[in-house]
Structures are given as C-alpha cells and as structure tokens.
Scaffold this motif. Structure first.
Motif, PDB file in Angstrom:
ATOM      1  N   UNK A  55       0.837  -1.190   0.000  1.00  0.00           N
ATOM      2  CA  UNK A  55       0.000   0.000   0.000  1.00  0.00           C
ATOM      3  C   UNK A  55       0.875   1.244   0.000  1.00  0.00           C
ATOM      4  N   UNK A  56       0.241   2.385  -0.213  1.00  0.00           N
ATOM      5  CA  UNK A  56       0.943   3.658  -0.230  1.00  0.00           C
ATOM      6  C   UNK A  56       0.557   4.471   1.008  1.00  0.00           C
ATOM      7  N   UNK A  57       1.483   5.307   1.511  1.00  0.00           N
ATOM      8  CA  UNK A  57       1.099   6.187   2.621  1.00  0.00           C
ATOM      9  C   UNK A  57       0.090   7.232   2.163  1.00  0.00           C
ATOM     10  N   UNK A  58      -0.727   7.757   3.063  1.00  0.00           N
ATOM     11  CA  UNK A  58      -0.704   7.488   4.502  1.00  0.00           C
ATOM     12  C   UNK A  58      -1.243   6.103   4.852  1.00  0.00           C
ATOM     13  N   UNK A  59      -0.607   5.466   5.808  1.00  0.00           N
ATOM     14  CA  UNK A  59      -0.954   4.129   6.263  1.00  0.00           C
ATOM     15  C   UNK A  59      -2.110   4.209   7.257  1.00  0.00           C
ATOM     16  N   UNK A  60      -3.141   3.394   7.028  1.00  0.00           N
ATOM     17  CA  UNK A  60      -4.275   3.350   7.955  1.00  0.00           C
ATOM     18  C   UNK A  60      -3.934   2.448   9.137  1.00  0.00           C
ATOM     19  N   UNK A  61      -3.933   3.024  10.329  1.00  0.00           N
ATOM     20  CA  UNK A  61      -3.702   2.230  11.535  1.00  0.00           C
ATOM     21  C   UNK A  61      -4.849   2.474  12.504  1.00  0.00           C
ATOM     22  N   UNK A  62      -5.110   1.494  13.365  1.00  0.00           N
ATOM     23  CA  UNK A  62      -6.161   1.616  14.371  1.00  0.00           C
ATOM     24  C   UNK A  62      -5.521   1.803  15.739  1.00  0.00           C
ATOM     25  N   UNK A  63      -6.103   2.696  16.518  1.00  0.00           N
ATOM     26  CA  UNK A  63      -5.621   2.979  17.878  1.00  0.00           C
ATOM     27  C   UNK A  63      -6.812   2.922  18.826  1.00  0.00           C
ATOM     28  N   UNK A  64      -6.576   2.598  20.104  1.00  0.00           N
ATOM     29  CA  UNK A  64      -7.697   2.415  21.033  1.00  0.00           C
ATOM     30  C   UNK A  64      -8.314   3.712  21.549  1.00  0.00           C
ATOM     31  N   UNK A  65      -7.554   4.807  21.508  1.00  0.00           N
ATOM     32  CA  UNK A  65      -8.034   6.080  22.085  1.00  0.00           C
ATOM     33  C   UNK A  65      -7.513   7.245  21.253  1.00  0.00           C
ATOM     34  N   UNK A  66      -8.179   8.381  21.413  1.00  0.00           N
ATOM     35  CA  UNK A  66      -7.762   9.567  20.673  1.00  0.00           C
ATOM     36  C   UNK A  66      -6.354  10.005  21.064  1.00  0.00           C
ATOM     37  N   UNK A  73       2.383  12.629   9.221  1.00  0.00           N
ATOM     38  CA  UNK A  73       1.621  12.855   8.006  1.00  0.00           C
ATOM     39  C   UNK A  73       1.500  11.581   7.171  1.00  0.00           C
ATOM     40  N   UNK A  74       2.324  10.599   7.449  1.00  0.00           N
ATOM     41  CA  UNK A  74       2.320   9.352   6.687  1.00  0.00           C
ATOM     42  C   UNK A  74       1.421   8.295   7.310  1.00  0.00           C
ATOM     43  N   UNK A  75       0.680   8.682   8.351  1.00  0.00           N
ATOM     44  CA  UNK A  75      -0.185   7.736   9.052  1.00  0.00           C
ATOM     45  C   UNK A  75      -1.562   8.351   9.242  1.00  0.00           C
ATOM     46  N   UNK A  76      -2.607   7.582   8.935  1.00  0.00           N
ATOM     47  CA  UNK A  76      -3.979   7.937   9.294  1.00  0.00           C
ATOM     48  C   UNK A  76      -4.374   7.108  10.507  1.00  0.00           C
ATOM     49  N   UNK A  77      -4.550   7.760  11.644  1.00  0.00           N
ATOM     50  CA  UNK A  77      -4.926   7.045  12.860  1.00  0.00           C
ATOM     51  C   UNK A  77      -6.445   7.018  12.989  1.00  0.00           C
ATOM     52  N   UNK A  78      -7.016   5.825  13.144  1.00  0.00           N
ATOM     53  CA  UNK A  78      -8.456   5.641  13.321  1.00  0.00           C
ATOM     54  C   UNK A  78      -8.711   5.109  14.724  1.00  0.00           C
ATOM     55  N   UNK A  79      -9.458   5.844  15.516  1.00  0.00           N
ATOM     56  CA  UNK A  79      -9.823   5.342  16.835  1.00  0.00           C
ATOM     57  C   UNK A  79     -10.819   4.202  16.646  1.00  0.00           C
ATOM     58  N   UNK A  80     -10.488   3.034  17.182  1.00  0.00           N
ATOM     59  CA  UNK A  80     -11.288   1.832  16.955  1.00  0.00           C
ATOM     60  C   UNK A  80     -11.558   1.146  18.282  1.00  0.00           C
ATOM     61  N   UNK A  81     -12.847   1.012  18.626  1.00  0.00           N
ATOM     62  CA  UNK A  81     -13.225   0.407  19.899  1.00  0.00           C
ATOM     63  C   UNK A  81     -13.772  -1.001  19.741  1.00  0.00           C
ATOM     64  N   UNK A  82     -13.767  -1.526  18.505  1.00  0.00           N
ATOM     65  CA  UNK A  82     -14.265  -2.880  18.283  1.00  0.00           C
ATOM     66  C   UNK A  82     -13.318  -3.924  18.837  1.00  0.00           C
ATOM     67  N   UNK A  83     -13.793  -5.151  18.976  1.00  0.00           N
ATOM     68  CA  UNK A  83     -12.938  -6.234  19.476  1.00  0.00           C
ATOM     69  C   UNK A  83     -11.681  -6.381  18.632  1.00  0.00           C
TER      70      UNK A  83
END
Length: 332
Positions: A55-66, A73-83
C-alpha cells in the motif's frame, strides 16, 4: 517496541496482495534494507508496513483512544473500539500487525456505504481479488479468504457492544453470498439481492457457482456430469450471466444452449442475463419481471420511487445506459 496495527483500506490492500502474490513476496523489507535488531524509527516502521501491505502512505492504523493517535503525516490514525484481540491480528514482524478480514470488514463499514461494502465482502468470500496490475483488473481462481459466517459472527458481536459500523455491516451481509467468480458477477449479485426500495431486484437467497448433479442419461448425452449455474435459488430457478453476448461464437452459443437444456431436464427454469440487460433501463425492467415470474413472486408493480432507485443503482454498478440498447428494446 511500538506497534502499528494496520486496518481499514491499508489492511484491504494487504489481503488483496496476500491472495495473489507468490509466497514470500509480501514480507520483504523495503528497498532491500536490513534493520537488524535495533528498534526502527517511526518513518522506517511506516515504510516497512507500507511495503508489507503493498500500500501507499498514509498508512491506515487503528488505535484504542484519541490520545494514542500517531503524529505523522504518513499515518492515518483511526480510533477503533471494536474487538481487537491477538486472534484478530496477524503479526508481520518489527511491530507491524494487520487486522484480519472480520474486523477489517467492520472498520470499512464506517467509511463505505452498504453497496461498496457488499462488493468488498463478495470479493473476500469469492474466488477472485482485485489487482490493478492485471490486464482484466482482477485475478481469479483463488480460494476465498473468509466466509460469510465469520464476518457475520464478528459483526453480531460488535452490534451487541454498540460498535459504530456494525449495523451497516449487517445490512451489507444481508445482500451477500459466497462463491462469486468475478467483479461483474458481484455487481449482478448486488443488484439481485438489494431491496426494491434500494433499487435492486429484491431476490436474495441465491447461491453462486454451486454444482448441480445431472442424471446419468443426460450426463452421457451432454458429456458432463454436473452443471454449474452462476446463480441458483431454492425454488428451482437458475440464472446465467453471459458477459460476451456481442462476440459469442457458434461454439459458445452451442455450449450455452446445452446448459439451458440440462437445467430444463432436471426441472430448473433458466433465466439468462447479458451485458445488455444491465446497460438498458427498459431491458432491465423486463428482466426483473421475468425473474419474478420464474421465482413465483406476486408483487405490486414498482412505484416511481423504486424505479428511480433502480436507475441509480443500475448506473452505479454497470455504467451509463447504452442508448442503442434502450432503443432496441422499445422497438421489439
């Protein structure tokens, strides 16, 4: 070591590459670099993750909290509360992990509508993967990555926990089936299974590309022991999609006629769809009427709202209407 938990579209890129790549291709370090035992910088880790996931940046990553968002700038952080336990992640090395298909599917439900999400689901549960480098845009003949039962189980668990996207994922699963062989079959299936209010034919419950055994005497005449319709409903209706009706040679036409005779011989009613069926609003209306009759459905005619929704969905899935097709139907 810092962990990068890859999800969303970046995870989808990984799983597509993983299904079509030669063994080992997707686990090479970027640009031939060998980092050894030292801890990678964030930039190096992101480059490694992008390479591993194709894949190309920005890289989608999941994080537990804001407050756990990654400042880059090369990372898209998504707050994710799912299992998201260890069983939901695949470690790729050097602190890079990728979400498995079930949590990824639910994550995509927060950024896609039901139609696009269902298309992804058909791909994951089908025998093809999209590939921009392929001449046809996809590679077929590969095993399904996941089944609908696994996606449904995760979505139901997320629904019970009130996780965002779970309701949309369940609606997409309602119009999904396993076994699609191609993106075009997927688009046809999405149209068939979608509700009439959403523009579809409203005839879910089919199976895709499932073999049907033929009687011995028929098998000998036709030279084949099984038939494999594109779509089959429990009531005895089968559907075949002929994508190349404008360029079919006599051999292909004879083959299709043999299939239709085979279905009829075992008590099945075969309805045929072509590219032209889905490039003309008028022809599509006629096809839906014929399909409803084959399935024994007695419905009120679609109202103007339903017809307008059908036009929009047809164009979204199959492209602009071909005027020549529409005129031909009106003349017949």
């Amino acid at each position: 070591m810092r962990e990068l938990r890859v999800g969303f579209e970046s995870a989808l890129d990984f799983w597509r590459a993983a299904r079509i790549a030669a063994p080992g291709r997707i686990v090479e370090v970027p640009e031939g670099k060998i980092y050894g035992a030292r801890e990678l910088s964030l930039s190096e880790q992101v480059s490694l993750a992008c390479n591993l996931c194709n894949t190309e940046p920005p890289l989608d990553v999941v994080v537990p909290r804001a407050d756990a968002r990654i400042n880059s700038e090369r990372v898209n952080s998504h707050v994710w509360s799912g299992p998201l336990s260890e069983k939901h992640l695949v470690p790729l090395g050097d602190g890079v992990l990728v979400c498995r298909p079930a949590p990824m599917f639910l994550q995509l439900a927060t950024v896609m509508d039901e139609i696009d999400l269902a298309r992804v689901g058909y791909e994951l549960c089908g025998t093809y993967a999209l590939d921009a480098d392929s001449e046809r845009g996809f590679v077929d003949g590969i095993p399904p990555l996941v089944d609908i039962a696994e996606l449904s189980a995760y979505a139901r668990s997320a629904m019970a926990l009130g996780i965002r996207g779970a309701a949309r994922a369940m609606r997409a699963l309602d119009i999904m089936a396993g076994g699609s062989d191609s993106p075009r079959e997927t688009d046809v299936a999405v149209f068939l299974a979608s509700t009439r209010l959403c523009g579809g034919a409203g005839v879910p419950g089919f199976r895709m590309n499932v073999s049907i055994s033929l009687p011995e005497e028929l098998a000998e005449v036709l030279g084949q022991r099984t038939a494999r319709p594109d779509f089959s409903w429990p009531d005895g209706t089968v559907g075949e999609y002929d994508s190349d009706e404008y360029h079919r040679d006599p051999v292909a036409r004879a083959r299709d006629e043999r299939k239709r005779r085979a279905y009829q011989a075992v008590g099945l009613d075969c309805v045929t769809m072509t590219r032209g069926t889905f490039r003309s609003n008028a022809e599509l209306d006629l096809f839906v009427t014929d399909l409803e009759a084959s399935l024994g459905l007695h419905r009120n005619p679609p109202n103007e709202r339903m017809l307008a929704a059908r036009r929009r969905l047809r164009e979204r899935l199959f492209g602009p209407e071909e005027i020549s097709s529409a005129i031909r139907v009106l003349r017949d």
